[in-house]
Write a protein that holds these residues in place. Structure first.
Motif, short mmCIF file in Angstrom:
data_model
loop_
_atom_site.label_atom_id
_atom_site.label_comp_id
_atom_site.label_asym_id
_atom_site.label_seq_id
_atom_site.Cartn_x
_atom_site.Cartn_y
_atom_site.Cartn_z
N ALA A 165 36.88 75.21 95.19
CA ALA A 165 37.45 74.92 94.07
C ALA A 165 38.39 73.96 93.87
O ALA A 165 38.80 73.32 94.97
N ALA A 166 38.81 73.92 92.63
CA ALA A 166 40.01 72.86 92.42
C ALA A 166 41.08 73.58 91.71
O ALA A 166 40.68 74.23 90.95
N LEU A 167 42.31 73.06 92.14
CA LEU A 167 43.51 73.53 91.44
C LEU A 167 44.05 72.33 90.79
O LEU A 167 44.56 71.38 91.40
N LEU A 168 44.24 72.47 89.38
CA LEU A 168 44.69 71.14 88.31
C LEU A 168 46.18 71.62 87.70
O LEU A 168 46.09 72.34 86.94
N VAL A 169 47.06 70.90 88.26
CA VAL A 169 48.36 71.32 87.92
C VAL A 169 48.61 70.38 86.31
O VAL A 169 47.72 69.42 86.22
N THR A 170 49.41 70.93 85.48
CA THR A 170 49.38 70.26 84.05
C THR A 170 50.08 69.09 84.44
O THR A 170 50.86 68.57 85.26
N PRO A 171 49.64 67.94 83.43
CA PRO A 171 50.14 66.75 83.70
C PRO A 171 51.49 66.57 83.68
O PRO A 171 52.09 67.19 82.72
N ILE A 229 32.62 72.03 89.48
CA ILE A 229 33.07 72.58 90.41
C ILE A 229 34.27 73.80 89.86
O ILE A 229 34.74 73.63 88.87
N PRO A 230 34.46 74.85 90.34
CA PRO A 230 35.37 76.02 89.62
C PRO A 230 36.70 75.42 89.79
O PRO A 230 37.06 74.85 90.70
N GLN A 231 37.05 75.40 88.57
CA GLN A 231 38.60 75.00 88.26
C GLN A 231 39.53 75.93 88.01
O GLN A 231 39.29 76.86 87.22
N ILE A 232 40.90 75.73 88.59
CA ILE A 232 41.80 76.71 88.19
C ILE A 232 43.18 75.95 87.61
O ILE A 232 43.38 74.99 88.33
N LEU A 233 43.63 76.32 86.63
CA LEU A 233 44.65 75.71 85.99
C LEU A 233 45.87 76.11 86.61
O LEU A 233 45.84 77.16 87.30
N TYR A 234 46.83 75.47 86.69
CA TYR A 234 48.16 75.44 87.34
C TYR A 234 49.16 75.19 86.49
O TYR A 234 49.63 73.84 85.92
N ASN A 235 50.15 76.00 85.86
CA ASN A 235 51.19 76.00 85.23
C ASN A 235 52.54 76.18 85.81
O ASN A 235 52.71 77.23 86.42
N VAL A 236 53.30 75.08 85.94
CA VAL A 236 54.60 75.10 86.67
C VAL A 236 55.71 74.24 85.91
O VAL A 236 55.96 73.22 86.61
N PRO A 237 56.01 74.69 85.00
CA PRO A 237 57.08 73.76 83.80
C PRO A 237 58.24 73.42 84.64
O PRO A 237 58.86 72.43 84.26
N GLY A 238 58.75 74.30 85.80
CA GLY A 238 59.94 73.86 86.17
C GLY A 238 59.61 72.41 87.16
O GLY A 238 60.77 71.99 87.45
N ARG A 239 58.69 72.21 87.16
CA ARG A 239 58.31 70.91 88.10
C ARG A 239 57.80 69.79 87.11
O ARG A 239 58.03 68.66 87.30
N THR A 240 56.95 70.37 86.30
CA THR A 240 56.36 69.36 85.29
C THR A 240 56.87 68.87 84.03
O THR A 240 56.55 67.93 83.31
#
Length: 291
Positions: free
Chosen positions: A99-105, A128-139
């Motif tokens: 799978a892939a893990l994709l952080v928000t831009p 490919i299975p994709q997992i969204l990644y939300n981490v506003p403290g960094r992005t």
């Protein structure tokens, strides 16, 4: 998909900053032996921001090779440019990642519509299975549950790593996306409670050091055994806190090296853990029974 403790694996490096292949093998074998559910390769904790594109792809490929089907590998392939994220996600698929893990831009601060179109484009470009990644403290970019719900309807987008620590989001995402959509905590401090409230697991920094304990805590929480889950988590709370005494992955790389699992290497602009933080992290490790 995956349920339980998923390690956000450090990328081991020599003192000169070059990737340490022998330590990478040691870490993969360690997590297989300790029962970790899956490995995230080259995520935030894996210093994705300091590896160039060729290195990024090479570490993913090597991790898949070393895992040899014994443990799933989720490749970190997010980027702040959609085209680059597609290239990295194709690399992950070609390498055989599960799978892939994709952080928000990051940095760009896209709108919610921009986030939707960004992830939609990647899902349509790479099977490919994709997992969204939300981490506003960094992005500096917060993907709202309503946007997650829109994206959950797109084929190939199978879950989200929600790293705000906001427990209300677990309920909101579960209600809008259904039981078939995976929710992973990206915040070790609130991961236990997130799973007790319906999340499927955690993508964890702490698991780099205490994989067996983290997996046991996850199993208890996922089985609804609140008392046991909280008891295990209590011994891990100092790690959840003190592995962020300086910017991640600075403390956790130092701690992994202290356990003899990797060399003492990190890349600028990150620096090795300050001397005045050593005792604090050691005490957290001792509380978890690691020293």
């Amino acid at each position: 998909m995956f349920r339980g403790s998923i390690v956000a694996l450090v990328t081991p490096m020599h003192a000169d900053g070059e990737v340490d292949d022998a330590s990478l093998k040691r870490l993969v074998d360690f997590h297989v032996a300790e029962g970790t559910t899956a490995i995230v390769s080259v995520g935030t904790t894996g210093e994705s921001a300091t590896l160039d594109e060729d290195e990024h792809c090479a570490v993913i490929r090597r991790t898949v090779e070393l895992a040899a089907g014994r443990i799933p590998v989720i490749a970190g392939t997010g980027a702040n440019a959609t085209r680059e994220a597609i290239v990295l996600t194709r690399c992950a698929k070609n390498a055989g990642a599960d799978a892939a893990l994709l952080v928000t831009p990051y940095y760009n601060k896209p709108t919610q519509e921009g986030l939707y179109l960004h992830h939609k484009a990647i899902a349509e470009a790479v099977d490919i299975p994709q997992i969204l990644y939300n981490v506003p403290g960094r992005t500096a970019c917060d993907m709202l549950p309503s946007t997650v719900a829109r994206l959950a309807r797109i084929a190939g987008i199978v879950g989200v790593k929600e790293a705000t620590g906001d427990l209300s989001r677990v309920k909101a995402i579960r209600e809008s996306c259904g039981d078939g959509f995976a929710i992973y905590s990206g915040d070790d401090a609130s991961a236990c409670e997130s799973m007790l409230r319906g999340a499927d697991g955690v993508i964890s920094v702490t698991s780099n050091l205490a994989p067996r304990q983290m997996q046991a805590m996850c199993e208890a929480a996922l089985n609804g055994d609140r008392e046991r889950a909280l008891a295990i988590n209590l011994t891990l709370e100092p790690l959840h806190r003190d592995l962020f005494v300086q910017s991640n992955p600075i403390p956790v790389k130092w701690a992994v090296a202290e356990l003899g699992l990797c060399s003492k290497g990190i890349r600028l602009p990150l620096t090795w853990l300050s001397d005045d933080c050593h005792d604090r992290v050691r005490q957290a490790m001792a509380r978890a029974g690691l020293l």
